[in-house]
Design an enzyme around this catalytic site. Structure first.
Site, mmCIF file in Angstrom:
data_model
loop_
_atom_site.group_PDB
_atom_site.id
_atom_site.type_symbol
_atom_site.label_atom_id
_atom_site.label_comp_id
_atom_site.label_asym_id
_atom_site.label_seq_id
_atom_site.Cartn_x
_atom_site.Cartn_y
_atom_site.Cartn_z
ATOM 1 N N LYS A 121 10.238 -38.500 6.988
ATOM 2 C CA LYS A 121 10.942 -37.653 6.026
ATOM 3 C C LYS A 121 12.011 -36.789 6.667
ATOM 4 O O LYS A 121 13.027 -36.489 6.046
ATOM 5 C CB LYS A 121 9.949 -36.761 5.267
ATOM 6 C CG LYS A 121 9.202 -37.475 4.154
ATOM 7 C CD LYS A 121 8.668 -36.453 3.171
ATOM 8 C CE LYS A 121 8.093 -37.073 1.929
ATOM 9 N NZ LYS A 121 7.569 -36.055 1.006
ATOM 10 N N LYS A 204 6.504 -49.793 1.498
ATOM 11 C CA LYS A 204 5.555 -49.448 0.439
ATOM 12 C C LYS A 204 6.296 -49.067 -0.838
ATOM 13 O O LYS A 204 7.439 -48.610 -0.792
ATOM 14 C CB LYS A 204 4.593 -48.345 0.891
ATOM 15 C CG LYS A 204 5.183 -46.987 0.967
ATOM 16 C CD LYS A 204 4.126 -45.892 1.057
ATOM 17 C CE LYS A 204 4.868 -44.572 0.918
ATOM 18 N NZ LYS A 204 4.168 -43.370 0.804
ATOM 19 N N LYS A 207 7.931 -43.577 -5.145
ATOM 20 C CA LYS A 207 8.646 -42.881 -6.208
ATOM 21 C C LYS A 207 10.081 -42.604 -5.814
ATOM 22 O O LYS A 207 10.937 -42.419 -6.664
ATOM 23 C CB LYS A 207 7.992 -41.504 -6.431
ATOM 24 C CG LYS A 207 6.643 -41.529 -7.080
ATOM 25 C CD LYS A 207 6.199 -40.107 -7.404
ATOM 26 C CE LYS A 207 5.186 -39.612 -6.416
ATOM 27 N NZ LYS A 207 4.635 -38.288 -6.702
#
Ligand code: AMP
Ligand code: TRP
Length: 344
Positions: A121, A204, A207
């Site tokens: 991130k 993966k 969202k």
């Protein structure tokens, strides 16, 4: 979950999801569906909408409010009963941040540095990442340990964070010479602990993937679901009769896993049923199954979202019940650490 019996702690389940963007199929199969199964098994369950985790990366305030209510609606529409489970948003229980601070002083920089989610991130320019993003796993440990939770159902990607939670509990217990925090178990089970992107079997489903085609959102309508599965990337081979035959076919394996999780069967049974069939047959069957399982959830979410005041009331009620469990554990933690709390 037999190992909980070996400790002095009563089995209690805690898990959380961030209110960012829409819920996707990976969240549903890897998390929410299993949250509901645990609730229905009769164990005490606490489920949180972790808004304080969400703001570790920028969130537009009105989007955050909307996503919080939508996630609450998603939980309830998927079968979570706010009377049997405790459902609330994190920021309404101040003890999370308070215990989080204490854990910031227990956890080590080196531990945080090793977190793969932090590396992913923060990206290349970690100097520009928020301090909250770095400390995120310590707040997550606080979420869990504030309730003395013994079991945490999560998808595969959260395993490392739950292991860090165990390290924090052990270091706290060791440093203060107490047996106060449980050594929590991650519960990563079922056919869909890691649902992959429909466009790329090595990534993966998420969202936050820029491509909406990569995921099924819980709010997608029947046509969109069918169209996304039809266009999902696969190879040209028919399905094999055994799982071993899917070894180097990640996209095919992913669709089989999704089918298995949606229909509550093992992946072995699914391949046995569709052995020798091509995707021309399998994809429409998968789309029909997904629509049958997900459409009622989408409809119920819409109905619940029409009354935001009722959602807020449910979250407030959950926060009050969460607080009643958290407060004495926080008070005892302060006492262990040596912090004075005057009687007022
Ligand atoms: P997040 O959306 O990152 O807050 O994740 C909420 C929960 O959903 C966590 O338990 C994750 O492990 C789980 N989850 C998210 N994406 C997936 C996926 N693609 N497959 C399985 N579980 C997932
Ligand atoms: N880190 C989790 C995720 O990104 C969300 C989360 C926060 C969580 N606190 C938690 C999950 C406590 C389980 C238990 O998915």
């Amino acid at each position: 979950m037999a190992d909980a019996a070996k400790t002095k702690f009563t089995p209690r389940v805690f898990s959380g999801i961030q209110p960012t963007n829409h819920l996707q199929l990976g969240n549903y199969l890897g998390a929410v569906k299993r949250f509901v199964q645990m609730q229905d098994s009769g164990i005490e369950t606490i489920y949180c909408i972790v808004d304080q985790h969400a703001i570790t990366v920028w969130q537009d305030p009105s989007d955050l409010r909307h996503a919080t209510r939508e996630l609450a609606a998603g939980y309830i529409a998927a079968g979570l009963d706010p009377k049997r489970s405790i459902l609330f948003n994190q920021s309404q229980v101040p003890a999370h941040a308070q215990l989080g601070w204490i854990f910031n002083c227990v956890a080590r920089m080196g531990w945080m540095n090793r977190m793969t989610q932090w590396k992913d991130k923060a990206g290349k320019d970690s100097e520009k990442a928020s301090l909250g993003l770095f400390a995120y796993p310590s707040l997550m440990a606080a979420d869990i340990l504030l309730y003395h939770a013994t079991h945490v159902p999560v998808g595969e990607d959260q395993k490392q964070h739950v292991e860090l939670t165990r390290d924090i509990a052990m270091k706290f217990n060791h440093d203060y010479k107490v047996d106060f925090f449980p050594i929590t178990e991650p519960v990563i089970e079922g056919a869909a602990t890691r649902v992959m992107s429909l466009r790329d079997g090595s990534k993966k489903m998420s969202k936050s993937d820029p491509s909406d085609q990569s995921r099924i959102n819980l709010t997608d309508d029947a046509d969109t679901i069918a169209q996304k599965f039809r266009k999902a990337r696969t190879d040209a081979e028919p399905l094999p009769g055994t799982l071993a035959g899917l070894k180097d076919r990640p996209e095919a394996r992913n669709l089989v896993n999704i089918y298995a999780a949606l229909s509550d069967q093992t992946a072995e049974k699914v391949v046995a049923e569709f052995a020798g069939q091509g995707f021309g047959t399998f994809k429409p069957a998968l789309a029909d199954l997904a629509v049958a399982k997900l459409s009622p959830i989408a409809t119920e979410m819409k109905r619940l979202m029409a009354d935001p005041a009722e959602i807020d009331r449910i979250l407030g009620d959950g926060a009050e019940r969460a607080n009643a469990i958290a407060e004495p554990i926080l008070a005892k933690t302060f006492d262990i650490v040596g912090m004075i709390r005057s009687q007022r």
